[in-house]
Design an enzyme around this catalytic site. Structure first.
Site, PDB file in Angstrom:
ATOM      1  N   PHE A 187      60.058  63.980   5.981  1.00 52.22           N
ATOM      2  CA  PHE A 187      59.995  65.278   5.298  1.00 52.22           C
ATOM      3  C   PHE A 187      59.040  66.231   6.005  1.00 52.22           C
ATOM      4  CE2 PHE A 187      56.611  62.726   3.348  1.00 52.22           C
ATOM      5  CZ  PHE A 187      55.524  63.571   3.447  1.00 52.22           C
TER       6      PHE A 187
ATOM      7  N   HIS B  75      49.815  53.398   3.883  1.00 50.04           N
ATOM      8  CA  HIS B  75      50.510  54.490   4.582  1.00 50.04           C
ATOM      9  C   HIS B  75      51.244  55.433   3.648  1.00 50.04           C
ATOM     10  CE1 HIS B  75      54.359  52.653   3.778  1.00 50.04           C
ATOM     11  NE2 HIS B  75      55.001  53.340   4.676  1.00 50.04           N
TER      12      HIS B  75
END
Lengths: 483, 151
Positions: free
Chosen positions: A207, A406
């Protein structure tokens, strides 16, 4: 507490351990709030961490971050450090999307400057940043010679070609370049796949986001990065695209065929690996470095496209925008790093799959501006919640070989997402929150909706209280371009 | 034809057939369906699928011949699907039929028929076919396999 036949021991508030048993060479150590454990157990990802503990040469622990979830071979959120003399290197411990990673950028803008233009900004991203399945580069298809340069130079290639500034390199893990890269170790097929994908976001969970800082936890470090409440920020998440997938696939195939030649067995063929010192082990690493460099070039171009798009949409100059890369982290990579094991410094091959480097102050790998404070760590959430900027710690160096989580980590499969949610309701929920989302496909929005992820704030809290990274600021999304 | 299973991060499918060859065939068609959808597939018998007469893309069908060897039938299946995935994702080839010239547990030679589509026709980006826990199981003359794709 138990997981299958294994005991789970509590080490501290957010640190847990499965002691060594059977053929495990080391214990499993994982990081989570107590309320997260039931979900982690139900996902069966801990079995994958246990499988990793079987691998030759693994040091101290098979580690799992709080965003751990079920993958293939290694879990996502897994970290393993291998002894370089008798350990192995595994493409499955890096993943197909080699050097998938995130970059976090600040601007001079504040919420009030853009609050009425968010739709235009995201539309601009959609028009100027290629995204989605099969997307091609915003830059002309590369020649083979140019692609070789991308493989060798990484982010520096993008800067030399007009996409960014030299200062971006200091704010990129490894300065955006792994020097060991050798294009001769990359197949023609991988090279073919990479020719037209530099400068593409890709699909799935990748994204491009514009958001604002909505909470400051550490005023001093927030000031250091010139971040205040309502500062406008940009986050980019992408990787090495088809080029990296092909390199992983090529070397896995070779290692699967050779597995019978080694004097150890693996519990899952997706953990196929080779001793680090063998030719195939070395070749994989050199090819992997090419993909890592490709990914850094890709994110560098994407960031610059986003910057140009913002200037155009808002009709402002680059100076007024004040766009600056704060840091770029990789979360699917293998690297040679020196760490302390049982009181001695040792060179290890670190596998981080769905895990971020989280180096504390003083590490020689960091650029001078991060030597005193440590390395920035970026933990993106999903498109409907928060993301976090954190900082690496000394504690992480001893505890996790300088690693942390993460992202939020999935809890629901794509199948479940499609069964339980629909495009209309997700869109309307995001609209209610004032978040504009453009997706190349409606399906992506459903599969990636906020409900399929863990609560990123819980994940970050587990990291924070365990001490493997510390919070600086929290951000919230205003507009998102999904792949 | 195939069943999509729950898999937290990626995509797993279960395919069944009464022969191993049929299993390979169905897995290949499942991959095409996942990547491009089945809108171009008209009618199918267990072993043959036909392209819709009104197929919107008018190019002539093409053919590639794949020769693949592996240590066992599971690895053979992963490598076969991996080859098809590469041609589908990179060359936008829509595979719709397969003619086996040789089929053993360690080697296949197969003609793969395809139509050329475009990047825009891709519905899903599958990164790779994984070896994760792959096992072709036989149960009452029925073969089944679970394949995990990396997304």
């Amino acid at each position: 507490m138990r997981y299958k036949e294994y005991e789970i021991k509590r080490i501290s508030d957010a640190i847990w351990e499965i002691p060594r048993s059977k053929e495990m060479r080391v214990p499993v150590r994982f990081y989570a709030l107590e309320k997260m454990i039931a979900q982690i157990i139900s996902d069966d990802a801990l079995q994958q961490s246990i499988n990793v503990a079987y691998l030759p040469g693994i040091q101290k622990y098979s580690l799992a971050m709080p965003d751990i979830h079920y993958g293939y071979g290694f879990p996502i959120g897994g970290v393993a450090a291998m002894d370089v003399d008798n350990g192995v290197i595994s493409p499955g411990g890096v993943g197909y999307d080699i050097n998938c990673g995130v970059r976090f950028c600040r601007t001079n803008l504040f919420y009030d400057d853009i609050k009425d233009k968010i739709k235009d900004i995201v539309l601009g991203f959609y028009q100027n940043v290629p995204s989605g399945v099969g997307s091609h580069g915003a830059i002309k298809k590369l020649s083979q010679k140019q692609e070789d340069e991308v493989m060798i130079k990484g982010a520096r290639w993008a800067i030399e070609n007009g996409y960014g500034n030299d200062s971006d390199l200091d704010a990129t893990e490894n300065y955006g370049e792994m020097k060991e890269a050798n294009p001769d170790k990359v197949s023609h097929r991988a090279k073919d796949r990479g020719l037209n994908q530099v400068g593409t976001l890709g699909s799935g969970n990748h994204f491009l986001e514009i958001g604002i800082v909505d909470k400051v936890y550490n005023e001093e470090l927030a000031d250091y990065f010139k971040l205040r409440n309502n500062s406008v920020i940009v986050i980019v998440h992408s990787g090495s695209r088809g080029f990296g997938y092909q390199i992983c696939d090529d070397y896995l195939k070779i290692m699967v065929r050779k597995q019978n030649e080694y004097d150890f067995t693996i519990p899952d063929r997706q953990l196929a690996c080779a001793p680090i010192h063998t030719q195939i082990g070395k070749d994989y690493f050199l090819a992997m470095c090419c993909a890592a460099n490709y990914a850094w070039a890709n994110r560098q171009v994407l960031m610059n496209l986003a910057q140009r798009s913002l200037c155009k949409t808002l009709s402002i100059s680059h100076n007024s925008l004040g766009f600056k890369l704060i840091y770029d982290v990789s979360h699917n990579i293998a690297k040679f790093e020196k760490h302390n094991v049982n009181g001695k410094d040792k060179m290890l091959c670190l596998h981080r799959k769905g895990a971020t480097r989280s180096f504390g102050p003083g590490r020689e790998e960091l650029a001078p501006e991060f030597q005193k404070i440590g390395q920035p760590v970026i933990v993106p959430g999903d498109m409907g919640t928060h993301s976090y900027l954190m900082i690496g710690t000394d504690f992480a160096m001893n505890e996790t070989f300088g690693s942390c989580c993460h992202g939020a980590g999935r809890v629901k499969s794509r199948k479940q997402a499609i069964r339980e949610y629909n495009f209309g309701s997700i869109k309307s929920e995001l609209d209610k929150q004032g978040i504009i989302v453009f997706a190349a496909q409606k399906r992506t929005l459903v599969e990636e909706n906020p409900e399929v992820y863990k609560n990123v704030s819980d994940v970050v809290q587990a990291v924070h209280i365990s001490g493997i990274a510390k919070k600086i600021v929290r951000t919230r999304p205003l507009g998102v371009l999904k792949g | 034809m195939y069943e999509i299973l729950n898999h937290t991060a990626d995509l797993a499918i279960k395919v069944q057939s009464n022969t191993v060859k049929g299993l390979f065939y169905k897995c290949a068609i499942a991959l095409t369906d996942l990547l491009f959808g089945s809108q171009y597939l008209f009618r199918h018998t267990p072993y043959a699928l036909r392209i819709m007469p009104l197929f919107s893309i008018q190019q002539k069908a093409g053919k590639i011949t794949l020769q693949i060897t592996a240590n066992n039938k599971e690895d053979l299946l992963v490598e076969f699907l991996g080859e098809l995935l590469f041609h589908s994702i990179c060359k936008y080839r829509y595979f719709f039929d397969f003619k086996w010239k040789k089929f053993t547990e360690q080697e296949i030679i197969v003609d793969c028929l395809f139509h050329n589509l475009k990047a825009i026709d891709l519905k899903m980006d599958i990164k790779a076919v994984t070896y994760h826990n792959i096992k072709i199981k036989k149960d009452n003359n029925n073969f089944s396999v679970i394949i995990t794709f990396d997304l």
